[in-house]
Write a protein that holds these residues in place. Structure first.
Motif, PDB file in Angstrom:
ATOM      1  N   GLU A  79      13.600  33.226  16.493  1.00 34.94           N
ATOM      2  CA  GLU A  79      13.681  32.356  16.276  1.00 34.94           C
ATOM      3  C   GLU A  79      14.681  31.421  15.404  1.00 34.94           C
ATOM      4  O   GLU A  79      15.760  32.734  14.949  1.00 34.94           O
ATOM      5  N   GLU A  80      14.843  30.129  15.966  1.00 29.31           N
ATOM      6  CA  GLU A  80      15.128  29.540  14.785  1.00 29.31           C
ATOM      7  C   GLU A  80      15.500  29.458  13.313  1.00 29.31           C
ATOM      8  O   GLU A  80      14.123  29.538  12.878  1.00 29.31           O
ATOM      9  N   TYR A 161      22.647  28.199  12.330  1.00 24.58           N
ATOM     10  CA  TYR A 161      21.610  27.833  13.529  1.00 24.58           C
ATOM     11  C   TYR A 161      21.790  29.057  14.534  1.00 24.58           C
ATOM     12  O   TYR A 161      22.345  29.925  13.939  1.00 24.58           O
ATOM     13  N   ASN A 162      21.249  29.478  15.926  1.00 25.89           N
ATOM     14  CA  ASN A 162      21.347  30.687  16.467  1.00 25.89           C
ATOM     15  C   ASN A 162      20.925  30.437  17.715  1.00 25.89           C
ATOM     16  O   ASN A 162      20.285  28.737  18.173  1.00 25.89           O
ATOM     17  N   ALA A 164      17.581  30.590  18.797  1.00 23.51           N
ATOM     18  CA  ALA A 164      17.086  29.943  19.462  1.00 23.51           C
ATOM     19  C   ALA A 164      16.975  28.369  19.094  1.00 23.51           C
ATOM     20  O   ALA A 164      16.251  27.452  19.386  1.00 23.51           O
ATOM     21  N   GLY A 165      18.564  27.870  17.989  1.00 27.42           N
ATOM     22  CA  GLY A 165      18.399  26.545  17.701  1.00 27.42           C
ATOM     23  C   GLY A 165      19.181  25.965  16.073  1.00 27.42           C
ATOM     24  O   GLY A 165      19.283  27.257  16.260  1.00 27.42           O
ATOM     25  N   THR A 166      19.289  24.828  15.921  1.00 25.98           N
ATOM     26  CA  THR A 166      19.272  24.695  14.947  1.00 25.98           C
ATOM     27  C   THR A 166      17.520  24.573  13.627  1.00 25.98           C
ATOM     28  O   THR A 166      16.651  23.950  13.942  1.00 25.98           O
ATOM     29  N   GLY A 167      18.227  25.680  12.313  1.00 28.20           N
ATOM     30  CA  GLY A 167      17.106  25.251  11.145  1.00 28.20           C
ATOM     31  C   GLY A 167      17.517  24.059  10.751  1.00 28.20           C
ATOM     32  O   GLY A 167      18.082  22.660  10.764  1.00 28.20           O
TER      33      GLY A 167
END
Length: 267
Positions: A79-80, A161-162, A164-167
């Motif tokens: 998950e982000e 970020y990872n 899955a996306g940006t937090g």
């Protein structure tokens, strides 16, 4: 990677995918009955994000099963990031550079890895969606933002970020770049010998001037700093002197004037 046809050694070739949650004993297996298959998707709605699994892939044909590959560990999708970096700080390095630092977010790392951080920087008169973006990689928790305008208020915010996306974004912090240091040589006045040399009025972004002087035949230089537009030097009559004038401020040193030569006074 698929097995080349010349190594399949018979008809009915396919793959056996074996997998189990990391740390458990029993393997689950599924058959992929295509020699050209290169992937298999295991679906389970209850699978927690970023769960580690041990996986190995074997082969078979009409004559029986072959060997398995070495075991490797793969992870379910992450998950982000769900929390923002903390303790964001920014400081001005020069008229065009600022440094921003932060602490990693406090969150459950079992949901995913943080692969880096995205720093956004925008002027006070800009919209946040037009911000300059800089991405770091890995555990780096500080970076420099360059090519900014001098003596301008900027806002900065940081997100993790990872894959899955940006937090979520941290709260924005403010920093004002230092005053510009540029000052052209045309701003200096040199009058003919016999008249009182003078300096021009200081531009509003300068705080001090340096007057550098030395004997013409000596390399060491003496320096006088002043915030006035004139300075008096006590020099011996029997030496040639070279004088230069240079502005400086918090933003750094400016360009020096052309050299001013004061000749010795002969007897």
């Amino acid at each position: 990677q698929t097995v080349p046809e010349e190594l399949q050694n018979g008809g009915g070739f396919g793959y056996v995918v074996a997998f189990r949650p990391f740390g458990t004993v029993s393997w689950m297996q599924t058959v992929v009955a295509s020699p050209d298959a290169a992937r298999y998707v295991f679906r389970n709605e209850t699978l927690p994000p970023f769960s580690p699994y041990e996986v190995k892939v074997g082969v078979y044909n009409n004559k029986g099963e072959g060997s398995f590959s070495p075991v490797t560990v793969v992870y379910s999708a992450e998950e982000e990031p769900t929390k923002a970096p903390t303790t964001v700080l920014a400081r001005s390095l020069s008229a065009s550079d600022v440094e921003v630092s932060w602490a990693p977010p406090r969150e459950n790392q079992h949901k995913g890895r943080i692969q880096g951080y995205e720093v956004r920087c925008w002027r006070h008169d800009e919209k946040e969606e037009n911000a300059k973006r800089i991405r770091t990689v890995g555990n780096q928790t500080s970076t420099k933002v360059s090519n900014l305008r001098g003596n301008v208020l900027y806002h900065l915010a940081v997100r993790a970020y990872n894959t899955a996306g940006t937090g979520p974004s941290s709260a924005a912090v403010n920093v004002t770049t230092k005053k510009p240091r540029e000052c052209s040589q045309e701003q200096w006045i040199q009058r003919p010998w016999g008249q009182r040399p003078s300096l021009p009025s200081l531009p509003p972004f300068l705080s001090l001037l340096q007057v550098l002087y030395r004997w013409n035949r000596q390399s060491s230089t003496s320096v006088i700093e002043t915030n006035k537009t004139s300075v008096e030097l006590s020099l011996p009559f029997d030496e040639d002197y070279i004088i230069e004038i240079k502005p400086f401020s918090d933003g750094g040193d400016g360009s020096s004037s052309e050299q001013i030569r004061i000749p010795k006074i002969s007897s």
